[in-house]
Design a protein around this motif. Structure first.
Motif, PDB file in Angstrom:
ATOM      1  N   MET A  21       6.264  -6.155  -3.585  1.00 39.57           N
ATOM      2  CA  MET A  21       5.724  -5.716  -2.299  1.00 39.57           C
ATOM      3  C   MET A  21       5.585  -6.898  -1.356  1.00 39.57           C
ATOM      4  SD  MET A  21       1.995  -4.733  -3.830  1.00 39.57           S
ATOM      5  CE  MET A  21       2.838  -3.693  -5.030  1.00 39.57           C
ATOM      6  N   PRO A  22       5.434  -6.635  -0.069  1.00 40.94           N
ATOM      7  CA  PRO A  22       5.304  -7.733   0.886  1.00 40.94           C
ATOM      8  C   PRO A  22       4.044  -8.550   0.628  1.00 40.94           C
ATOM      9  CG  PRO A  22       5.766  -5.644   1.993  1.00 40.94           C
ATOM     10  CD  PRO A  22       5.440  -5.315   0.579  1.00 40.94           C
ATOM     11  N   THR A  23       4.103  -9.801   1.000  1.00 40.17           N
ATOM     12  CA  THR A  23       2.932 -10.673   0.888  1.00 40.17           C
ATOM     13  C   THR A  23       1.780 -10.091   1.701  1.00 40.17           C
ATOM     14  OG1 THR A  23       4.333 -12.609   0.609  1.00 40.17           O
ATOM     15  CG2 THR A  23       2.048 -13.003   1.293  1.00 40.17           C
ATOM     16  N   GLY A  24       0.600 -10.065   1.113  1.00 40.67           N
ATOM     17  CA  GLY A  24      -0.568  -9.500   1.777  1.00 40.67           C
ATOM     18  C   GLY A  24      -0.850  -8.070   1.386  1.00 40.67           C
ATOM     19  N   ALA A  25       0.067  -7.439   0.650  1.00 38.75           N
ATOM     20  CA  ALA A  25      -0.167  -6.061   0.192  1.00 38.75           C
ATOM     21  C   ALA A  25      -1.252  -6.061  -0.889  1.00 38.75           C
ATOM     22  CB  ALA A  25       1.124  -5.464  -0.343  1.00 38.75           C
ATOM     23  N   ARG A  26      -1.758  -4.883  -1.205  1.00 40.04           N
ATOM     24  CA  ARG A  26      -2.846  -4.761  -2.177  1.00 40.04           C
ATOM     25  C   ARG A  26      -2.344  -4.038  -3.423  1.00 40.04           C
ATOM     26  NH1 ARG A  26      -8.177  -2.737   0.792  1.00 40.04           N
ATOM     27  NH2 ARG A  26      -9.072  -3.686  -1.076  1.00 40.04           N
ATOM     28  N   PRO A  27      -1.801  -4.784  -4.377  1.00 42.91           N
ATOM     29  CA  PRO A  27      -1.234  -4.165  -5.586  1.00 42.91           C
ATOM     30  C   PRO A  27      -2.242  -3.343  -6.365  1.00 42.91           C
ATOM     31  CG  PRO A  27      -0.572  -6.465  -5.403  1.00 42.91           C
ATOM     32  CD  PRO A  27      -1.628  -6.243  -4.369  1.00 42.91           C
ATOM     33  N   TYR A  28      -3.505  -3.770  -6.338  1.00 42.49           N
ATOM     34  CA  TYR A  28      -4.521  -3.061  -7.119  1.00 42.49           C
ATOM     35  C   TYR A  28      -4.541  -1.571  -6.774  1.00 42.49           C
ATOM     36  CZ  TYR A  28      -9.058  -1.333  -8.586  1.00 42.49           C
ATOM     37  OH  TYR A  28     -10.049  -0.566  -9.148  1.00 42.49           O
ATOM     38  N   GLN A  29      -4.453  -1.254  -5.513  1.00 37.84           N
ATOM     39  CA  GLN A  29      -4.548   0.147  -5.103  1.00 37.84           C
ATOM     40  C   GLN A  29      -3.383   0.975  -5.639  1.00 37.84           C
ATOM     41  OE1 GLN A  29      -4.976   0.093  -0.844  1.00 37.84           O
ATOM     42  NE2 GLN A  29      -7.182  -0.273  -0.951  1.00 37.84           N
ATOM     43  N   LEU A  30      -2.186   0.386  -5.686  1.00 30.44           N
ATOM     44  CA  LEU A  30      -1.027   1.097  -6.208  1.00 30.44           C
ATOM     45  C   LEU A  30      -1.253   1.476  -7.674  1.00 30.44           C
ATOM     46  CD1 LEU A  30       1.988   2.017  -6.136  1.00 30.44           C
ATOM     47  CD2 LEU A  30       2.577  -0.333  -6.783  1.00 30.44           C
ATOM     48  N   PHE A  31      -1.703   0.512  -8.463  1.00 31.20           N
ATOM     49  CA  PHE A  31      -1.880   0.769  -9.898  1.00 31.20           C
ATOM     50  C   PHE A  31      -3.074   1.683 -10.165  1.00 31.20           C
ATOM     51  CE2 PHE A  31       0.582  -3.170  -9.873  1.00 31.20           C
ATOM     52  CZ  PHE A  31       1.603  -2.826 -10.746  1.00 31.20           C
TER      53      PHE A  31
END
Length: 326
Positions: A243-253
């Motif tokens: 994902m782009p820099t600054g995205a929030r991976p936690y929310q996806l998972f």
């Protein structure tokens, strides 16, 4: 019976698509008539350049009868160009000509032709040589299918159909290198089915397998099209998300975790409520594959320690870690 890539089945004398390239109208008409009466689908042309164009098409006929002497490009040159093309499904080519010396025969076969038919040809001989070509095509298709099956089995988990441990870790390494070059954020989620042993002990291993298949299907259908999901082994899965820099991976998972929490898995004993814990690692640009997996495993251990059915993230910004509620 073998299914060809162009969608046509070949077996014995089953119809196939055939290219006839012949500038003599009488000879071409006779060939078309004989082959169509035998049930074959015939594509005809009178010059070599058009024959070469057709044989380059993605759905090109697998069998071709080429006259030696044609306008624009002769049959020998067409054969040479076809044989110089890299393909897993080469056409079976019969050279048609009035030339009948041994030298001509050797020249045609050395150029790449598979067989040789002298004009005026006998209908019975034509059928026999066509039969040889179809059998060769069958063998090519069977060999290719066998090779593809072996490649699939070597890279996919036989139960869930997901990429196996080796395949998903190879994908992770490629994504890690790509994201490092492009400056993207790479996150991985190590997922573990909560209390899976209890499911096996209570309902049996077949039900446990159904749970694993149901979770695999849900994860595969829920991730984005460019993400990857694989089975690490046992009840553990790995999700790779760039994902782009600054995205929030936690929310996806965590969205995946919540979705599974709200969706019972249908099994032979009924719909079972199942949860997973996810350990997320957000990579730094210089992180190695081993370091990423270790961080994800550490985060997964924390998720289990906090009561399971949790998502815990390591390596991300603090705002990515603000919600661990079911």
């Amino acid at each position: 019976m073998t299914q060809c890539r162009n969608g046509m089945t070949t077996r014995g004398n089953t119809p196939v698509r055939i290219l006839i390239a012949e500038d003599d109208l009488t000879s071409r008409t006779l060939l078309v008539s004989l082959l169509e009466k035998a049930g074959h689908e015939v594509i005809e042309t009178r010059d070599g350049m058009e024959a070469w164009r057709i044989l380059q098409m993605p759905d090109a006929p697998r069998l071709a009868i080429l006259d030696w002497m044609m306008p624009e490009m002769d049959g020998i040159e067409v054969v040479r160009r076809v044989r110089a093309t890299d393909t897993e499904l080469p056409a079976f080519i019969i050279m048609l000509t009035c030339r009948d010396t041994k030298t001509d025969l050797i020249h045609a076969l050395d150029s790449g032709a598979d067989d040789y038919l002298i004009k005026p040809f006998d209908a019975g001989e034509l059928r026999a040589r066509m039969g040889v070509g179809i059998r060769i095509i069958q063998l090519q298709d069977a060999l290719l299918q066998s090779r593809e099956d072996m490649a699939y089995q070597a890279t996919h988990d036989p139960l869930t159909g997901l990429p196996n441990r080796r395949a998903i870790l190879e994908r992770l390494e490629r994504e890690r290198e790509r994201c490092a070059r492009n400056g993207e954020t790479l996150a991985i989620g190590m997922c573990d089915v909560d209390r899976f042993k209890a499911i096996n002990d209570t309902y049996g291993h077949q039900t446990g397998d159904e749970v694993l298949c149901g979770i695999s299907r849900m994860l595969r259908e829920s991730v984005r099209s460019y993400d990857a999901v694989g089975r690490l082994g046992g009840e553990e899965f790995l999700i790779i998300a760039a994902m782009p820099t600054g995205a929030r991976p936690y929310q996806l998972f965590d969205m995946l975790r919540r979705q599974l929490h709200q969706t019972p898995i249908v099994t032979r004993v009924g719909a079972l409520p199942v949860t997973i814990s996810i350990g997320v690692c957000v990579t730094a640009r210089d992180s190695s594959l081993t370091e990423m997996l270790a961080l994800a495993d550490e985060a997964l251990y924390e998720a289990k320690s906090q009561g399971r059915n949790r998502t815990v993230c390591k390596g991300g910004a603090p705002e990515n870690l603000d919600d661990t509620s079911p």
